[in-house]
Scaffold this motif. Structure first.
Motif, PDB file in Angstrom:
ATOM      1  N   ARG A 279      -2.749  -3.192  16.897  1.00 28.70           N
ATOM      2  CA  ARG A 279      -3.370  -3.107  15.580  1.00 28.70           C
ATOM      3  C   ARG A 279      -2.367  -3.477  14.483  1.00 28.70           C
ATOM      4  NH1 ARG A 279      -4.692   2.515  14.730  1.00 28.70           N
ATOM      5  NH2 ARG A 279      -6.124   2.158  16.470  1.00 28.70           N
TER       6      ARG A 279
ATOM      7  N   ARG B 123      -1.777  -7.262  14.366  1.00 26.93           N
ATOM      8  CA  ARG B 123      -2.900  -7.944  13.727  1.00 26.93           C
ATOM      9  C   ARG B 123      -2.893  -7.707  12.213  1.00 26.93           C
ATOM     10  NH1 ARG B 123      -7.040  -6.281  18.613  1.00 26.93           N
ATOM     11  NH2 ARG B 123      -6.975  -8.294  19.709  1.00 26.93           N
TER      12      ARG B 123
ATOM     13  N   ARG C 163      -3.839 -12.064  11.804  1.00 28.90           N
ATOM     14  CA  ARG C 163      -4.410 -12.847  12.896  1.00 28.90           C
ATOM     15  C   ARG C 163      -5.095 -11.923  13.899  1.00 28.90           C
ATOM     16  NH1 ARG C 163       0.759 -16.871  14.182  1.00 28.90           N
ATOM     17  NH2 ARG C 163       0.868 -17.860  12.117  1.00 28.90           N
ATOM     18  N   ASN C 164      -5.860 -12.501  14.830  1.00 32.50           N
ATOM     19  CA  ASN C 164      -6.681 -11.703  15.730  1.00 32.50           C
ATOM     20  C   ASN C 164      -6.247 -11.701  17.193  1.00 32.50           C
ATOM     21  OD1 ASN C 164      -8.536 -10.896  13.711  1.00 32.50           O
ATOM     22  ND2 ASN C 164      -9.591 -12.869  13.864  1.00 32.50           N
ATOM     23  N   LYS C 165      -5.690 -12.779  17.683  1.00 36.35           N
ATOM     24  CA  LYS C 165      -5.523 -12.941  19.130  1.00 36.35           C
ATOM     25  C   LYS C 165      -4.188 -12.378  19.615  1.00 36.35           C
ATOM     26  CE  LYS C 165      -8.702 -16.807  19.539  1.00 36.35           C
ATOM     27  NZ  LYS C 165      -9.775 -15.922  20.071  1.00 36.35           N
ATOM     28  N   ILE C 166      -4.243 -11.820  20.838  1.00 35.77           N
ATOM     29  CA  ILE C 166      -3.076 -11.250  21.492  1.00 35.77           C
ATOM     30  C   ILE C 166      -2.909 -11.925  22.853  1.00 35.77           C
ATOM     31  CG2 ILE C 166      -1.993  -9.154  22.393  1.00 35.77           C
ATOM     32  CD1 ILE C 166      -2.309  -9.043  19.403  1.00 35.77           C
TER      33      ILE C 166
ATOM     34  N   SER D 216      -8.145  -3.760  23.996  1.00 41.34           N
ATOM     35  CA  SER D 216      -7.545  -5.074  23.774  1.00 41.34           C
ATOM     36  C   SER D 216      -6.805  -5.623  24.985  1.00 41.34           C
ATOM     37  CB  SER D 216      -6.585  -5.020  22.576  1.00 41.34           C
ATOM     38  OG  SER D 216      -7.286  -4.846  21.368  1.00 41.34           O
TER      39      SER D 216
ATOM     40  N   HIS E  71     -10.588 -12.038  22.040  1.00 38.27           N
ATOM     41  CA  HIS E  71      -9.364 -12.106  21.256  1.00 38.27           C
ATOM     42  C   HIS E  71      -8.110 -11.858  22.100  1.00 38.27           C
ATOM     43  CE1 HIS E  71     -11.531 -12.604  17.567  1.00 38.27           C
ATOM     44  NE2 HIS E  71     -12.218 -11.497  17.761  1.00 38.27           N
TER      45      HIS E  71
ATOM     46  N   ASP F 276      -3.803 -18.436  15.272  1.00 36.39           N
ATOM     47  CA  ASP F 276      -4.501 -17.151  15.280  1.00 36.39           C
ATOM     48  C   ASP F 276      -3.896 -16.171  16.277  1.00 36.39           C
ATOM     49  OD1 ASP F 276      -6.418 -15.408  14.262  1.00 36.39           O
ATOM     50  OD2 ASP F 276      -7.905 -15.939  15.793  1.00 36.39           O
TER      51      ASP F 276
ATOM     52  N   ALA G 211      -1.564 -13.297  16.939  1.00 35.77           N
ATOM     53  CA  ALA G 211      -0.794 -12.273  16.235  1.00 35.77           C
ATOM     54  C   ALA G 211       0.475 -11.916  16.992  1.00 35.77           C
ATOM     55  CB  ALA G 211      -1.650 -11.024  16.034  1.00 35.77           C
TER      56      ALA G 211
ATOM     57  N   SER H  51       4.295 -15.708  15.114  1.00 35.63           N
ATOM     58  CA  SER H  51       3.700 -14.593  15.861  1.00 35.63           C
ATOM     59  C   SER H  51       4.778 -13.560  16.164  1.00 35.63           C
ATOM     60  CB  SER H  51       3.076 -15.090  17.162  1.00 35.63           C
ATOM     61  OG  SER H  51       2.162 -16.132  16.928  1.00 35.63           O
TER      62      SER H  51
END
Length: 465
Positions: A125, A128, A133-136, A149, A173, A195, A197, A230
């Motif tokens: 969290r 992000r 950004r959203n993706k891990i 996640s 994500h 995107d 993170a 990132s």
């Protein structure tokens, strides 16, 4: 060996607990797990009075073993006697935070939570929120707790939840890639770089049989995350304060992540988790920032005291020399045993972690003369094991096992996992040796273990293999 009491307890547990347990891995042993009554040093004693050498160590938190040294025990008891908790800050949580900041290279500030799962959930969290950004990116088979996640399987092109109860939209994500695969990382950054993170990885895969990184892999992760803006998150819930001593695995590999998650040892055997990292990132947690994180039991004074006293004792005594020395002796002994009796198997681990993975293929050119049961007079050949990693796989390209040793979780999953669980585990238990409940969980040496424990365990491996 009688198991009547454990069987009766399990029968009772089935009536009130799902599967009779409070954590799924504990039910892996069939037909039922044994119930532990107490621990002593490097041993546990079950409900029927059977005594086992314990290499599970609570799945990692018990660096000092079951018998805590007097200063550690006294510090915990003193704090517990002052009251359970208060809902306000206490000095001991500041003391533990200062200790961690002094010793772990990447940590400038830290937030304590209550479990490894809570730590990784909060770290994702935070990543992000900090990056917008959203993706891990995660490693296939890497375990980061029971959170939405990261309970994701498949690959980056087709991620999907690995558990019921997680919406498909959550998995979209998360980008799973194989550990040790630089090309796969390049591909996901090429497709999703704007995107992503964070990349979230264990420095050493610890829930998939112990998989060591290829040389330069973590340096590559550091470079590509910096290039794309990132974050690099090291999940050191298992390796923290076990691999690399007080500096953790990141100090051993010489790579500084942006965030690190902790658990297990940092709480001295009590429920704990933590997220540490660069101050500018950690400050995004509430109340100073816009990423909400809070918990009633976070920074619990008894847990903080247990963690602080454990780490102080390790700093002031030869704890790491003891556990790493026994770990090295175990892995070297296992390497010799495997070479003689099961040449396709792979010995893995480092410092005070160890495991034998029942890999199905290995070097084929090792031969022994009939009169040489010890294997010391092996004939040399292209597949000779004479030059193998002597104390656990290090992904050394010059090692004769290199082409066969597991490089990622998929390689471990393809091993003889059922034989390990259904046959080998019980054979070891019958010789009074308690190993982790499946092929995937790693095993740990503690300060409470002795050279005699190591020798008895090696003899049991000889018999069971």
């Amino acid at each position: 060996m009688t198991e009547d009491n454990s069987r009766e307890l399990y029968d009772r547990a089935l009536s009130v607990l799902p599967g009779g347990v409070n954590s799924a891995v504990r039910a892996a042993i069939e037909p039922y797990p044994f119930f532990v009554r107490k621990g002593e040093g490097g041993h546990v004693i079950d409900a029927d009075g059977n005594r086992y050498i314990d290499w599970v160590m609570g799945l990692g938190p018990l660096l000092l073993g079951h018998d805590l040294p007097e200063p550690v025990r006294a510090g915990i008891q003193r704090k517990a006697s002052e009251g359970p908790m208060y809902g306000t800050p206490t000095e001991v949580e500041v003391d533990l935070a200062e200790f961690v900041v002094r010793h772990v290279p990447s940590v400038e500030k830290i937030r304590f939570v209550n479990s490894g799962t809570e730590a990784t959930t909060s770290a994702v969290r935070l990543a992000r929120g900090y990056t917008g950004r959203n993706k891990i990116v995660v490693m296939q088979g890497g375990y980061h707790g029971a959170q939405e996640s990261t309970l994701v399987e498949g690959d980056a092109d087709d991620p999907k939840p690995s558990s019921a109860g997680i919406p498909e939209s959550f998995a979209e994500h998360t980008l799973p890639v194989p550990f040790n695969d630089e090309d796969a990382i390049r591909d996901v950054f090429e497709d999703h770089g704007d995107d992503i993170a964070a990349v979230l990885t264990e420095p050493i895969l610890g829930n998939y049989g112990i998989v060591y990184p290829e040389e330069g892999y973590h340096e590559f992760l550091r470079e590509i995350t910096e290039e794309h803006g990132s974050l690099l998150i090291f999940d050191e819930v298992i390796t923290g304060f076990r691999v690399g001593g007080l500096g953790c695995a990141q100090s051993e590999f010489g790579v500084t992540p942006d965030l690190t998650t902790f658990g297990k040892i940092i709480g001295g055997g009590f429920p704990v988790g933590a997220i540490g990292g660069r101050a500018e990132i950690i400050e995004h947690f509430a109340p100073t920032g816009d990423v909400f994180q809070a918990g009633t039991f976070s920074g619990h004074p008894v847990t903080m005291a247990a963690g602080l006293e454990t780490l102080k004792f390790a700093a002031e005594n030869d704890v790491y020399g003891h556990v790493n020395g026994l770990g090295d002796r175990l892995r070297r002994g296992l390497t010799d045993i495997v070479a003689d009796q099961a040449p396709s198997y792979t010995v893995t681990g480092t410092d005070s972690m160890f495991k034998v993975i029942f890999t199905r293929e290995g070097p084929s050119g090792v031969q022994r003369t009939p009169e040489d049961a010890s294997g010391d007079n092996r004939e040399q050949g292209s597949d000779s094991l004479e030059e193998q990693c002597p104390a656990g796989c290090r992904q050394d390209p010059t090692c004769p096992r290199y082409d066969y040793s597991p490089k990622n979780a998929g390689d471990v999953k393809n091993a003889e996992t059922e034989r390990w669980r259904r046959i080998f585990w019980r054979q070891m238990k019958e010789q009074d040796v308690f190993l982790s409940q499946n092929q995937f969980e790693c095993q740990f040496v503690s300060y409470g273990h002795t050279e005699e424990d190591v020798e008895e365990t090696l003899e049991a491996y000889k018999d069971a293999l």
